[in-house]
Design an enzyme around this catalytic site. Sequence first.
Site, mmCIF file in Angstrom:
data_model
loop_
_atom_site.group_PDB
_atom_site.id
_atom_site.type_symbol
_atom_site.label_atom_id
_atom_site.label_comp_id
_atom_site.label_asym_id
_atom_site.label_seq_id
_atom_site.Cartn_x
_atom_site.Cartn_y
_atom_site.Cartn_z
ATOM 1 N N ARG A 89 -13.294 -18.581 -30.421
ATOM 2 C CA ARG A 89 -12.502 -17.569 -31.398
ATOM 3 C C ARG A 89 -11.171 -18.375 -31.537
ATOM 4 O O ARG A 89 -10.599 -19.144 -30.618
ATOM 5 C CB ARG A 89 -11.925 -16.487 -30.532
ATOM 6 C CG ARG A 89 -11.132 -15.679 -31.128
ATOM 7 C CD ARG A 89 -10.504 -14.461 -30.505
ATOM 8 N NE ARG A 89 -9.599 -13.556 -31.309
ATOM 9 C CZ ARG A 89 -8.900 -12.815 -30.615
ATOM 10 N NH1 ARG A 89 -8.485 -12.475 -29.532
ATOM 11 N NH2 ARG A 89 -8.187 -12.087 -31.705
ATOM 12 N N HIS A 98 -6.518 -10.368 -36.158
ATOM 13 C CA HIS A 98 -7.661 -9.416 -35.773
ATOM 14 C C HIS A 98 -8.714 -9.357 -36.580
ATOM 15 O O HIS A 98 -9.331 -8.422 -36.503
ATOM 16 C CB HIS A 98 -6.821 -7.969 -35.297
ATOM 17 C CG HIS A 98 -6.062 -7.957 -34.403
ATOM 18 N ND1 HIS A 98 -4.908 -7.184 -34.295
ATOM 19 C CD2 HIS A 98 -6.069 -8.374 -33.125
ATOM 20 C CE1 HIS A 98 -4.203 -7.131 -33.455
ATOM 21 N NE2 HIS A 98 -4.676 -8.175 -32.590
ATOM 22 N N HIS A 106 -6.594 -1.403 -35.380
ATOM 23 C CA HIS A 106 -6.769 -2.081 -34.180
ATOM 24 C C HIS A 106 -5.463 -2.050 -33.451
ATOM 25 O O HIS A 106 -4.698 -2.455 -33.555
ATOM 26 C CB HIS A 106 -7.087 -3.652 -34.443
ATOM 27 C CG HIS A 106 -7.334 -4.504 -33.031
ATOM 28 N ND1 HIS A 106 -8.448 -4.958 -32.501
ATOM 29 C CD2 HIS A 106 -6.311 -4.793 -32.063
ATOM 30 C CE1 HIS A 106 -8.330 -5.412 -31.044
ATOM 31 N NE2 HIS A 106 -6.950 -5.291 -31.092
ATOM 32 N N ASN A 141 -2.498 -4.319 -27.124
ATOM 33 C CA ASN A 141 -1.285 -4.929 -27.070
ATOM 34 C C ASN A 141 -0.631 -5.292 -28.561
ATOM 35 O O ASN A 141 0.555 -5.225 -28.604
ATOM 36 C CB ASN A 141 -1.414 -5.912 -26.093
ATOM 37 C CG ASN A 141 -1.111 -5.561 -24.750
ATOM 38 O OD1 ASN A 141 -0.547 -4.598 -24.232
ATOM 39 N ND2 ASN A 141 -2.105 -6.236 -23.727
ATOM 40 N N ASN A 196 -8.940 4.549 -26.201
ATOM 41 C CA ASN A 196 -8.729 5.295 -25.164
ATOM 42 C C ASN A 196 -7.649 6.242 -25.025
ATOM 43 O O ASN A 196 -7.610 6.896 -24.091
ATOM 44 C CB ASN A 196 -8.545 4.180 -23.779
ATOM 45 C CG ASN A 196 -9.725 3.177 -23.834
ATOM 46 O OD1 ASN A 196 -10.626 3.532 -23.559
ATOM 47 N ND2 ASN A 196 -9.223 1.777 -23.707
ATOM 48 N N GLU A 229 -15.215 -8.007 -29.873
ATOM 49 C CA GLU A 229 -14.889 -9.321 -30.982
ATOM 50 C C GLU A 229 -15.847 -10.389 -30.394
ATOM 51 O O GLU A 229 -16.332 -11.047 -31.305
ATOM 52 C CB GLU A 229 -13.458 -9.752 -30.824
ATOM 53 C CG GLU A 229 -12.434 -8.958 -31.621
ATOM 54 C CD GLU A 229 -11.253 -9.117 -30.861
ATOM 55 O OE1 GLU A 229 -10.943 -8.604 -29.631
ATOM 56 O OE2 GLU A 229 -10.099 -9.268 -31.651
HETATM 57 P P1 ADP Z 1 -5.236 -6.773 -25.664
HETATM 58 O O1 ADP Z 1 -4.472 -6.650 -27.273
HETATM 59 O O2 ADP Z 1 -4.427 -7.757 -24.738
HETATM 60 O O3 ADP Z 1 -6.695 -7.095 -25.885
HETATM 61 P P2 ADP Z 1 -5.915 -3.993 -25.042
HETATM 62 O O4 ADP Z 1 -6.881 -4.076 -26.365
HETATM 63 O O5 ADP Z 1 -6.772 -4.244 -23.921
HETATM 64 O O6 ADP Z 1 -4.988 -5.332 -25.124
HETATM 65 O O7 ADP Z 1 -5.050 -2.900 -25.220
HETATM 66 C C1 ADP Z 1 -4.000 -2.806 -24.059
HETATM 67 C C2 ADP Z 1 -3.312 -1.446 -24.391
HETATM 68 O O8 ADP Z 1 -4.289 -0.426 -24.127
HETATM 69 C C3 ADP Z 1 -2.120 -1.306 -23.199
HETATM 70 O O9 ADP Z 1 -1.157 -0.799 -23.963
HETATM 71 C C4 ADP Z 1 -2.692 -0.163 -22.260
HETATM 72 O O10 ADP Z 1 -1.731 0.789 -21.867
HETATM 73 C C5 ADP Z 1 -3.686 0.716 -23.429
HETATM 74 N N1 ADP Z 1 -4.711 1.628 -22.929
HETATM 75 C C6 ADP Z 1 -5.628 1.260 -22.198
HETATM 76 N N2 ADP Z 1 -6.148 2.130 -21.611
HETATM 77 C C7 ADP Z 1 -5.673 3.436 -22.073
HETATM 78 C C8 ADP Z 1 -5.639 4.660 -21.748
HETATM 79 N N3 ADP Z 1 -6.810 5.370 -21.202
HETATM 80 N N4 ADP Z 1 -4.759 5.369 -22.621
HETATM 81 C C9 ADP Z 1 -3.713 4.857 -23.215
HETATM 82 N N5 ADP Z 1 -3.615 3.767 -23.310
HETATM 83 C C10 ADP Z 1 -4.576 2.850 -22.834
#
Ligand code: ADP
Length: 405
Positions: free
Chosen positions: A90, A179, A207, A210, A334, A384
């Site tokens: 990536r 992304h 998307h 974080n 989620n 991804e």
């Molecule tokens: P990255 O961009 O680092 O790959 P992710 O896609 O894993 O990050 O997303 C991380 C975010 O998802 C964090 O803000 C986390 O709190 C949120 N998150 C993960 N699970 C849940 C959930 N069950 N409810 C609310 N937010 C969630």
Amino acid sequence: MNVLVINCGSSSVKFQLFRMPDEELLMQGKAEKIQSGGTGFFFRTKNLEFYVEWDPFSFPEIFRKIMKVLVDPGQGCLSSLDEIDVTGHRLIHGGEQSAECVGITPEWITYMESCIPLAPLHYPANLEGIRMISELMPGVLQAGVFDTAFHHTLPAKAYLYGISLEWYRKYQIRRYGFHGTSHKYASRMAIQMAGFSTDNSRIISCHLGNGASLAAVKNGKSVDTSMGFTPVEGLLMGTRSGDIDAGVLMFLQHQLLLTADEVQEAINVKGGLLGLSEFSSDYRAVEEAAGKGIQSARTALDVYHYRVKKYIGAYAAAMGGLDALVFTGGIGENSPGARKEICREMEFLGICLSEELNTSMNGRMALISDAASAVKVMIVPANEELMIAREVAAWAGTKAGMKDK
Ligand code: ADP
């Protein structure tokens, strides 16, 4: 054909090993910098999971460990590294290059080095990943997929900033978007799930992780996206401010005497949910605190959802309508609460979320709109790595002598 996908960031290395074209995931793992400055390494196959820690965080050590577990007689699933046909990296930034998947050659490495100023934190890690694979698996085919490439179809009206055109011509200062692999995967899956024809589809892909961005995908092509020259533009994120009046940055420098690095930190590391909630960049933690009545957390979420809603409105206008709204990324997949707030009072656009499906299908690939909703609302869990494996396998398949095994 076995494809090893590598995602090498400034503080983590993720890998997944796929058997293609079956898309069977054989192994996956993630090594990341932990608070002590050391490395935490999580690894999973179909039958086994383990976690180990060691000091310090270093790419050579991580790559050696990955190679070792891949062929470990007890833990791994390969008898030799020669069974890996191609590695797919990536890559954070392709500049103005339109190619989505490229074979890694000395010329491409030189080009990528010229792109380091566009992604100074991530690119050195990407290049280190390529170097480590060349060292540990000499001769293996290597390819890369640019995170910006899906957005190369943006028209000039979407990618130009309203500053001197000279700076675009000389320094390529323009909007690139990020992304891309995730937006491509989410929009492709949405088209498949809804049974749309690619040539007649208007999709907004959200998307929300974080880092967070939206993409407007019309007839299969990205026509606008919320991140720009850097990932800081657009939505409110974990620690990034998203859209901000450039005048604020000048005020910080001229009136509060912040240095350029301090301003950079203010909008990249100390802003977003963290800046507004005053305690966390983690959406789930902020959501929980808001549930307990903490006002700064409530306000941070309000800003978060409002910004996404505004972009949905803007992108529906940009595409002349909307057929599907797709949620992906840690928050998008989620958090039923995030989806509910974002879709609230959007019926005028044809978006009618089913409260029941929004909760019961949380985290799964699913349609979550009411049967009567003109716009299909969907969850597509981000993948991804699979998208990269598909592109790299297709690329490798066109190379002479490569056959599906
Ligand atoms: P990255 O961009 O680092 O790959 P992710 O896609 O894993 O990050 O997303 C991380 C975010 O998802 C964090 O803000 C986390 O709190 C949120 N998150 C993960 N699970 C849940 C959930 N069950 N409810 C609310 N937010 C969630």
